[in-house]
Motif scaffolding. Structure first.
Motif, mmCIF file in Angstrom:
data_model
loop_
_atom_site.group_PDB
_atom_site.id
_atom_site.type_symbol
_atom_site.label_atom_id
_atom_site.label_comp_id
_atom_site.label_asym_id
_atom_site.label_seq_id
_atom_site.Cartn_x
_atom_site.Cartn_y
_atom_site.Cartn_z
ATOM 1 N N ALA A 150 -6.445 6.479 3.564
ATOM 2 C CA ALA A 150 -5.103 5.910 3.477
ATOM 3 C C ALA A 150 -4.072 6.985 3.152
ATOM 4 N N LEU A 151 -4.407 7.887 2.227
ATOM 5 C CA LEU A 151 -3.454 8.942 1.868
ATOM 6 C C LEU A 151 -3.236 9.920 3.017
ATOM 7 N N GLU A 152 -4.308 10.363 3.661
ATOM 8 C CA GLU A 152 -4.149 11.256 4.820
ATOM 9 C C GLU A 152 -3.373 10.549 5.930
ATOM 10 N N GLY A 153 -3.682 9.267 6.153
ATOM 11 C CA GLY A 153 -2.962 8.496 7.159
ATOM 12 C C GLY A 153 -1.493 8.326 6.814
ATOM 13 N N GLY A 154 -1.198 8.169 5.535
ATOM 14 C CA GLY A 154 0.190 8.069 5.090
ATOM 15 C C GLY A 154 0.973 9.340 5.376
ATOM 16 N N VAL A 155 0.301 10.478 5.209
ATOM 17 C CA VAL A 155 0.937 11.759 5.529
ATOM 18 C C VAL A 155 1.239 11.824 7.028
ATOM 19 N N LEU A 156 0.289 11.403 7.839
ATOM 20 C CA LEU A 156 0.498 11.401 9.293
ATOM 21 C C LEU A 156 1.650 10.489 9.690
ATOM 22 N N LEU A 157 1.699 9.302 9.116
ATOM 23 C CA LEU A 157 2.804 8.384 9.411
ATOM 24 C C LEU A 157 4.146 8.966 8.996
ATOM 25 N N ALA A 158 4.183 9.554 7.813
ATOM 26 C CA ALA A 158 5.432 10.148 7.328
ATOM 27 C C ALA A 158 5.917 11.232 8.284
ATOM 28 N N ARG A 159 4.982 12.025 8.781
ATOM 29 C CA ARG A 159 5.367 13.093 9.711
ATOM 30 C C ARG A 159 5.791 12.513 11.065
ATOM 31 N N ALA A 160 4.989 11.616 11.598
ATOM 32 C CA ALA A 160 5.288 11.045 12.917
ATOM 33 C C ALA A 160 6.621 10.298 12.921
ATOM 34 N N MET A 161 6.904 9.623 11.833
ATOM 35 C CA MET A 161 8.139 8.832 11.750
ATOM 36 C C MET A 161 9.293 9.626 11.142
ATOM 37 N N ASP A 162 9.031 10.871 10.746
ATOM 38 C CA ASP A 162 10.023 11.711 10.072
ATOM 39 C C ASP A 162 10.645 10.945 8.910
ATOM 40 N N ASP A 163 9.758 10.323 8.122
ATOM 41 C CA ASP A 163 10.204 9.466 7.030
ATOM 42 C C ASP A 163 9.225 9.579 5.865
ATOM 43 N N PRO A 164 9.514 10.438 4.875
ATOM 44 C CA PRO A 164 8.610 10.588 3.735
ATOM 45 C C PRO A 164 8.356 9.278 2.989
ATOM 46 N N ALA A 165 9.259 8.319 3.140
ATOM 47 C CA ALA A 165 9.067 7.033 2.475
ATOM 48 C C ALA A 165 7.818 6.315 2.984
ATOM 49 N N MET A 166 7.361 6.642 4.185
ATOM 50 C CA MET A 166 6.135 6.022 4.704
ATOM 51 C C MET A 166 4.954 6.352 3.791
ATOM 52 N N LEU A 167 4.847 7.601 3.368
ATOM 53 C CA LEU A 167 3.771 7.978 2.449
ATOM 54 C C LEU A 167 3.979 7.313 1.097
ATOM 55 N N GLU A 168 5.215 7.232 0.646
ATOM 56 C CA GLU A 168 5.497 6.584 -0.637
ATOM 57 C C GLU A 168 4.993 5.133 -0.624
ATOM 58 N N LYS A 169 5.220 4.438 0.480
ATOM 59 C CA LYS A 169 4.772 3.049 0.593
ATOM 60 C C LYS A 169 3.256 2.961 0.544
ATOM 61 N N VAL A 170 2.581 3.839 1.280
ATOM 62 C CA VAL A 170 1.117 3.849 1.273
ATOM 63 C C VAL A 170 0.603 4.177 -0.121
ATOM 64 N N THR A 171 1.204 5.182 -0.749
ATOM 65 C CA THR A 171 0.791 5.595 -2.087
ATOM 66 C C THR A 171 0.945 4.451 -3.079
ATOM 67 N N GLU A 172 2.077 3.750 -3.012
ATOM 68 C CA GLU A 172 2.295 2.614 -3.915
ATOM 69 C C GLU A 172 1.228 1.543 -3.722
ATOM 70 N N ARG A 173 0.893 1.257 -2.466
ATOM 71 C CA ARG A 173 -0.114 0.223 -2.200
ATOM 72 C C ARG A 173 -1.494 0.645 -2.680
ATOM 73 N N VAL A 174 -1.852 1.896 -2.392
ATOM 74 C CA VAL A 174 -3.167 2.395 -2.808
ATOM 75 C C VAL A 174 -3.274 2.411 -4.325
ATOM 76 N N THR A 175 -2.239 2.912 -4.974
ATOM 77 C CA THR A 175 -2.246 2.995 -6.428
ATOM 78 C C THR A 175 -2.247 1.594 -7.041
ATOM 79 N N ALA A 176 -1.410 0.704 -6.548
ATOM 80 C CA ALA A 176 -1.345 -0.657 -7.084
ATOM 81 C C ALA A 176 -2.670 -1.378 -6.890
ATOM 82 N N ARG A 177 -3.269 -1.193 -5.740
ATOM 83 C CA ARG A 177 -4.556 -1.848 -5.474
ATOM 84 C C ARG A 177 -5.613 -1.344 -6.435
ATOM 85 N N HIS A 178 -5.606 -0.041 -6.669
ATOM 86 C CA HIS A 178 -6.629 0.477 -7.562
ATOM 87 C C HIS A 178 -6.383 0.092 -9.003
ATOM 88 N N PHE A 179 -5.139 0.005 -9.408
ATOM 89 C CA PHE A 179 -4.869 -0.447 -10.775
ATOM 90 C C PHE A 179 -5.372 -1.870 -10.944
#
Length: 183
Positions: A150-179
């Motif tokens: 998910a984290l590597e994929g989030g980096v790819l999405l952020a790059r492809a979409m030229d939007d760092p917020a894409m990784l932020e969204k993935v990170t929030e979901r991954v972190t929230a799910r694990h908490f």
């Protein structure tokens, strides 16, 4: 991810330049000529320290992996949620602060066409990172694989979409799910 320490010698400057170029352009987008120009030396100087491109890229990969794993530290000493948060933060810094891809995300995309020594370094990084995460998650192998993917994929999405917020969204979901999973 990040390289936390920077050397000041010519070899370290060559590694720094090569790392930056690899994270932006991938293996085939890196040349000794461009690295020499970045460092302010002749191409022969790059070859003096690193005789071949595979030797240079393997050295960059080893250094990058070693620094990342050192930053992660001892997985046993971290609560599972803390470990996931730390790993996610490393990816976030790479995209948000350094404006680039994770070196191993780039190499993974090209692994089928990489020289064997470079591909081996990419596989080593993923194996060691997964091992670290499995230990931190108390042997939750499937969860570790899902988080890293998910984290590597989030980096790819952020790059492809030229939007760092894409990784932020993935990170929030991954972190929230694990908490939630860890309590």
């Amino acid at each position: 991810m990040t390289t936390a320490r920077r050397g000041i010698g010519t070899a370290a400057k060559i590694l720094d330049s090569a790392e930056e170029r690899l994270c932006r352009y991938g293996y085939n987008g890196v040349s000794f000529r461009d690295i020499a120009a970045d460092v302010g030396v002749k191409s022969a100087s790059v070859h003096y320290f690193f005789p071949t491109k595979p030797a240079l890229v393997a050295a960059v990969a080893r250094r990058y992996a070693d620094l990342c794993l050192a930053e992660l530290g001892d997985p046993v000493s971290r609560a599972p949620a803390e470990a996931v948060g730390l790993l996610a933060e490393m990816f976030r810094r790479t995209v948000a602060e350094r404006k680039r891809m994770c070196l191993f995300g780039m190499l993974a995309a090209e692994v089928g066409g990489l020289p064997s020594e470079v591909g081996a370094e990419a596989r080593r990084f993923f194996a060691e990172t997964l091992s670290w995460l499995r230990v931190a998650l108390r042997d939750e192998a499937a969860e570790a694989e899902a988080i890293l993917a998910a984290l590597e994929g989030g980096v790819l999405l952020a790059r492809a979409m030229d939007d760092p917020a894409m990784l932020e969204k993935v990170t929030e979901r991954v972190t929230a799910r694990h908490f939630t999973v860890s309590g």
